[in-house]
Design an enzyme around this catalytic site. Structure first.
Site, PDB file in Angstrom:
ATOM      1  N   ASP A  46     -14.661  13.035  28.116  1.00 50.37           N
ATOM      2  CA  ASP A  46     -15.002  14.406  28.495  1.00 50.37           C
ATOM      3  C   ASP A  46     -16.340  14.403  29.238  1.00 50.37           C
ATOM      4  OD1 ASP A  46     -14.391  17.490  27.781  1.00 50.37           O
ATOM      5  OD2 ASP A  46     -16.553  17.132  27.704  1.00 50.37           O
ATOM      6  N   TYR A  51     -23.255  17.394  33.936  1.00 47.86           N
ATOM      7  CA  TYR A  51     -23.886  16.276  33.217  1.00 47.86           C
ATOM      8  C   TYR A  51     -24.436  15.217  34.180  1.00 47.86           C
ATOM      9  CZ  TYR A  51     -20.882  18.187  29.467  1.00 47.86           C
ATOM     10  OH  TYR A  51     -20.221  19.005  28.582  1.00 47.86           O
ATOM     11  N   LYS A  76     -15.474  19.418  34.590  1.00 48.80           N
ATOM     12  CA  LYS A  76     -15.657  20.877  34.546  1.00 48.80           C
ATOM     13  C   LYS A  76     -16.383  21.383  35.783  1.00 48.80           C
ATOM     14  CE  LYS A  76     -16.403  20.074  29.642  1.00 48.80           C
ATOM     15  NZ  LYS A  76     -17.309  18.937  29.449  1.00 48.80           N
ATOM     16  N   HIS A 109     -16.526  25.723  33.337  1.00 48.62           N
ATOM     17  CA  HIS A 109     -17.462  25.320  32.276  1.00 48.62           C
ATOM     18  C   HIS A 109     -17.966  26.510  31.451  1.00 48.62           C
ATOM     19  CE1 HIS A 109     -20.429  21.785  31.436  1.00 48.62           C
ATOM     20  NE2 HIS A 109     -20.237  22.499  30.351  1.00 48.62           N
TER      21      HIS A 109
HETATM   22  P1  NDP Z   1     -22.077  15.962  18.946  1.00 52.55           P
HETATM   23  O1  NDP Z   1     -21.784  16.958  17.877  1.00 52.55           O
HETATM   24  O2  NDP Z   1     -21.003  15.056  19.401  1.00 52.55           O
HETATM   25  O3  NDP Z   1     -23.323  15.091  18.433  1.00 52.55           O
HETATM   26  C1  NDP Z   1     -23.943  14.105  19.201  1.00 52.55           C
HETATM   27  C2  NDP Z   1     -25.225  13.684  18.497  1.00 52.55           C
HETATM   28  O4  NDP Z   1     -24.923  13.209  17.188  1.00 52.55           O
HETATM   29  C3  NDP Z   1     -25.977  12.578  19.199  1.00 52.55           C
HETATM   30  O5  NDP Z   1     -27.353  12.838  18.994  1.00 52.55           O
HETATM   31  C4  NDP Z   1     -25.556  11.319  18.458  1.00 52.55           C
HETATM   32  O6  NDP Z   1     -26.598  10.373  18.465  1.00 52.55           O
HETATM   33  C5  NDP Z   1     -25.326  11.849  17.054  1.00 52.55           C
HETATM   34  N1  NDP Z   1     -24.223  11.154  16.375  1.00 52.55           N
HETATM   35  C6  NDP Z   1     -23.002  10.844  16.880  1.00 52.55           C
HETATM   36  N2  NDP Z   1     -22.228  10.240  15.977  1.00 52.55           N
HETATM   37  C7  NDP Z   1     -22.978  10.141  14.854  1.00 52.55           C
HETATM   38  C8  NDP Z   1     -22.730   9.599  13.576  1.00 52.55           C
HETATM   39  N3  NDP Z   1     -21.564   9.022  13.298  1.00 52.55           N
HETATM   40  N4  NDP Z   1     -23.712   9.679  12.644  1.00 52.55           N
HETATM   41  C9  NDP Z   1     -24.889  10.257  12.940  1.00 52.55           C
HETATM   42  N5  NDP Z   1     -25.192  10.794  14.136  1.00 52.55           N
HETATM   43  C10 NDP Z   1     -24.240  10.736  15.091  1.00 52.55           C
HETATM   44  O7  NDP Z   1     -22.728  16.767  20.165  1.00 52.55           O
HETATM   45  P2  NDP Z   1     -22.488  16.973  21.714  1.00 52.55           P
HETATM   46  O8  NDP Z   1     -23.270  18.170  22.051  1.00 52.55           O
HETATM   47  O9  NDP Z   1     -22.734  15.741  22.472  1.00 52.55           O
HETATM   48  O10 NDP Z   1     -20.940  17.349  21.836  1.00 52.55           O
HETATM   49  C11 NDP Z   1     -19.907  16.410  22.071  1.00 52.55           C
HETATM   50  C12 NDP Z   1     -19.323  16.603  23.461  1.00 52.55           C
HETATM   51  O11 NDP Z   1     -18.868  17.940  23.641  1.00 52.55           O
HETATM   52  C13 NDP Z   1     -20.325  16.412  24.594  1.00 52.55           C
HETATM   53  O12 NDP Z   1     -20.674  15.071  24.831  1.00 52.55           O
HETATM   54  C14 NDP Z   1     -19.587  17.070  25.728  1.00 52.55           C
HETATM   55  O13 NDP Z   1     -18.565  16.206  26.211  1.00 52.55           O
HETATM   56  C15 NDP Z   1     -18.983  18.284  25.019  1.00 52.55           C
HETATM   57  N6  NDP Z   1     -19.837  19.491  25.146  1.00 52.55           N
HETATM   58  C16 NDP Z   1     -19.347  20.525  25.907  1.00 52.55           C
HETATM   59  C17 NDP Z   1     -20.065  21.682  26.090  1.00 52.55           C
HETATM   60  C18 NDP Z   1     -19.506  22.779  26.894  1.00 52.55           C
HETATM   61  O14 NDP Z   1     -20.224  23.749  27.199  1.00 52.55           O
HETATM   62  N7  NDP Z   1     -18.246  22.734  27.273  1.00 52.55           N
HETATM   63  C19 NDP Z   1     -21.420  21.833  25.516  1.00 52.55           C
HETATM   64  C20 NDP Z   1     -21.839  20.709  24.704  1.00 52.55           C
HETATM   65  C21 NDP Z   1     -21.058  19.601  24.526  1.00 52.55           C
HETATM   66  P3  NDP Z   1     -26.588   8.942  19.244  1.00 52.55           P
HETATM   67  O15 NDP Z   1     -25.992   9.169  20.602  1.00 52.55           O
HETATM   68  O16 NDP Z   1     -28.029   8.579  19.293  1.00 52.55           O
HETATM   69  O17 NDP Z   1     -25.776   8.004  18.414  1.00 52.55           O
END
Ligand code: NDP
Length: 282
Positions: A46, A51, A76, A109
């Site tokens: 995704d 981004y 998006k 988006h």
């Molecule tokens: P997430 O809820 O996926 O969380 C990501 C964060 O959690 C990062 O800081 C990561 O750290 C940490 N993390 C991941 N896995 C673990 C784990 N197993 N244990 C502990 N910490 C963990 O947040 P996102 O906001 O990134 O959402 C996911 C996806 O959703 C985005 O990447 C994007 O593709 C989409 N999105 C879409 C939006 C929209 O408006 N349509 C808005 C926001 C997100 P680290 O990387 O350091 O491991």
């Protein structure tokens, strides 16, 4: 390796229920992160023009040796391009950046109801063209509230295949989620673990300890059992693997009710509200 289930969308296409999100991954690090995710077994990525890392996604998929058809790719439409001609140019730009001649799913988006005369309907009709041309196999929306979906239902032909919304235990977004379920629109839950904010919750940690799983696995499993499509983001290979291991256990009786009760409504929201969000990149 875990087998990821697929969900059938309202247009007959299927999507892997678990993918890998690349929001906030540095463009220069995206190809390596996606390459690692593909090695772990993810087959659904995704991304978004916003981004700035579509190039890295395409590069990693090409370098993986996998066939294009083996990886599900979503991108998006960025907020500056809601006017139909701008949307057409932006879509071309997305395909060019990815280096592919189609995407599996393309989303508006944000609805931006306070900009462009609130006319996300003409934007949506432009996405309908991309679907008719076969250049986006499915089309959908993101951050649409129930009222926005109602308006599309009244004024457009194609029902969005998905609505990608903020959804996690602290913001369960029930009105929008229920609208989607009732109208055949699949829910994609963004920030599925609330960027980590839900992982210390005692309700989650108790379930994790009892099941011998991690808090992230418990929350992601809750999404999967509810039928949500999720794509957690991580640049930590160990967490990428952890987040992929969701299909060899189940929550126990009472666990859903306990997690459902964590909903904080609007107080749980981490991102902007779709009714007022009006950010357009300069
Ligand atoms: P997430 O809820 O996926 O969380 C990501 C964060 O959690 C990062 O800081 C990561 O750290 C940490 N993390 C991941 N896995 C673990 C784990 N197993 N244990 C502990 N910490 C963990 O947040 P996102 O906001 O990134 O959402 C996911 C996806 O959703 C985005 O990447 C994007 O593709 C989409 N999105 C879409 C939006 C929209 O408006 N349509 C808005 C926001 C997100 P680290 O990387 O350091 O491991």
């Amino acid at each position: 390796m875990s087998t990821v289930p697929t969900i059938e969308l309202n247009d007959g296409n299927t999507i892997p229920q678990l993918g890998f999100g690349v929001f906030q991954i540095d463009p220069g690090e995206t190809a390596e992160a996606v390459a690692e995710a593909l090695r772990v077994g993810y087959r659904h990525i995704d991304t978004a023009e916003m981004y700035g890392n579509e190039e890295g996604v395409g590069e990693a998929i090409r370098a993986s040796g996998l066939d294009r058809s083996e990886v599900y790719v979503t991108s998006k439409l960025n907020n500056g391009y809601h006017e139909p001609d701008d949307a057409r140019r932006a879509f071309e730009g997305t395909l060019e950046a990815l280096g592919f001649d189609y995407v599996d799913l393309f989303l508006i988006h944000w609805p931006l109801p306070t900009l462009y005369d609130g006319d996300y309907v003409s934007t949506w009709k432009t996405l309908e063209e991309f679907k008719a041309e076969g250049r986006s196999r499915s089309i959908g929306v993101s951050n649409f509230e129930a009222a926005h979906l109602e308006r599309l239902a009244a004024e457009a032909d194609v029902v969005p295949a998905v609505n990608q919304i903020e959804l996690h235990p602290y913001l369960q977004n029930r009105e929008v989620d229920s609208y989607g379920r009732e109208h055949g629109i699949a829910t994609q839950a963004w920030s599925p673990i609330a960027q980590g904010a839900v992982l210390d919750d005692p309700v989650i940690t108790e379930i994790a300890e009892r099941l011998g799983r991690t808090p992230a696995q418990v929350v992601l499993r809750w999404h999967i059992e509810r039928g949500n499509i999720v794509f957690p983001k991580s640049t930590t290979p160990e967490r990428m693997r952890e987040n992929f291991e969701l299909f060899d256990f189940e929550l126990e009786p009472g666990d859903h009710e306990a997690i459902d009760a964590l909903d904080r409504g609007e107080e749980g929201r981490t991102g902007p509200h779709p009714d007022s969000f009006a950010y357009v990149p300069g």
